[in-house]
Design an enzyme around this catalytic site. Structure first.
Site: not given
Length: 288
Positions: A100, A130, A45
């Site tokens: 990630h 988010s 995010k």
């Protein structure tokens, strides 16, 4: 309601959703980076999809063919996902890849290759908000509960991919020299054409004067929100329920100001500062 333990497996300390990961990470560990690979790195995010779309258009000099016909997660696949292995093997060079994962989890080939890394940072308060909405619509993630409950999980790293602070510390201390570029979500919002230029310069990919505004236009929030190759609307409702929250919700900086009360802000800021004590880098924005 499924529990945290039921929904997540752990790999080297990181919670990962079982719905999108297998427990076999051999492919990732043995992944072979090529010298001309480009790796987009983000904490979830933080502008992952945005950078994927920009990268696609920069490398194709503004040509929209791939951008409009192939989903972004296939164009710029996550290297830690075994399900993406075949797609990665079929990608033409230079390959656009993403992750990630933390720096210290990277395959050894990243260090021995000349692959370049683009690390996108975002204000963690906006990431919190988010991610809170994303956890509501992503059915492979744990229900976030209240914002207070989710903030507690976020700060403790009981969310997918663990603590934001661990992620930032690992990549800010990465020993990659001029092979890594740091850019913020906020500077991309403030001046997207300038950010596109900076990215293309880092990749030594010269763009025409006409291409830069074109890329900025097609990578605007409104354009990507309407692009089925960007907005994840083609995924089944059982995976992502866009009725609960759209994948692309607002695309702004500072949304946390209307979600966090003063007590939550103080608690969050204090926890983040404590985690970053003694680090030899500063954040590009104030946490206050």
């Amino acid at each position: 309601m499924s529990s945290f333990e039921e929904l997540y497996l752990h790999y080297r300390g990181l919670p990962l959703p079982r719905g999108t990961f297998s427990e076999d990470f051999k492919y990732f560990e043995e992944f072979n980076f090529k010298d001309d690979d480009i790796l987009v790195v983000t904490y979830p995010k933080s502008g992952t999809t945005w950078m994927k779309e920009i990268l696609t258009l920069v490398l194709n000099s503004g040509d929209l063919t791939l951008f409009q016909t192939i989903p972004c997660w296939l164009r710029v696949p996550h290297i830690e996902m075994k399900a993406m292995a075949k797609h990665m093997e079929q990608l033409a060079s230079p390959r656009s890849l993403s992750t990630h994962f933390l720096y210290n989890m990277m395959p050894s080939s990243l260090h021995t290759s000349k692959a370049k890394v683009i690390y996108v940072m975002r204000n963690p308060k906006d990431i919190l908000v988010s991610s809170y909405y994303f956890h509501q619509m992503a059915n492979f993630l744990e229900d976030p509960g209240t914002l207070d409950e989710f903030m507690d999980k976020f700060l403790k790293g009981r969310v997918f991919y663990g603590k934001w602070t661990d992620h930032v510390k690992s990549w800010k201390c990465a020993e990659l020299g001029d092979r890594i570029m740091f850019i913020t979500y906020e500077e991309m919002i403030q001046d997207l054409p300038a950010s596109v230029t900076r990215i293309s310069n880092f990749l030594c990919h010269n763009l025409s004067e006409d291409a830069i505004p074109k890329i900025a236009e097609y990578c605007s929030f409104k354009s990507m929100k309407d692009n089925k190759m960007s907005n994840y609307s083609t995924l089944p409702k059982e995976t992502m329920d866009h009725d609960k929250s759209p994948f692309m919700r607002k695309g702004i900086a500072g949304d946390w100001k209307i979600h966090l009360n003063s007590e939550q802000q103080t608690l969050f800021t204090s926890a983040i500062r404590k985690e970053l004590e003694g680090q030899n880098f500063s954040l590009p924005w104030s946490l206050d």
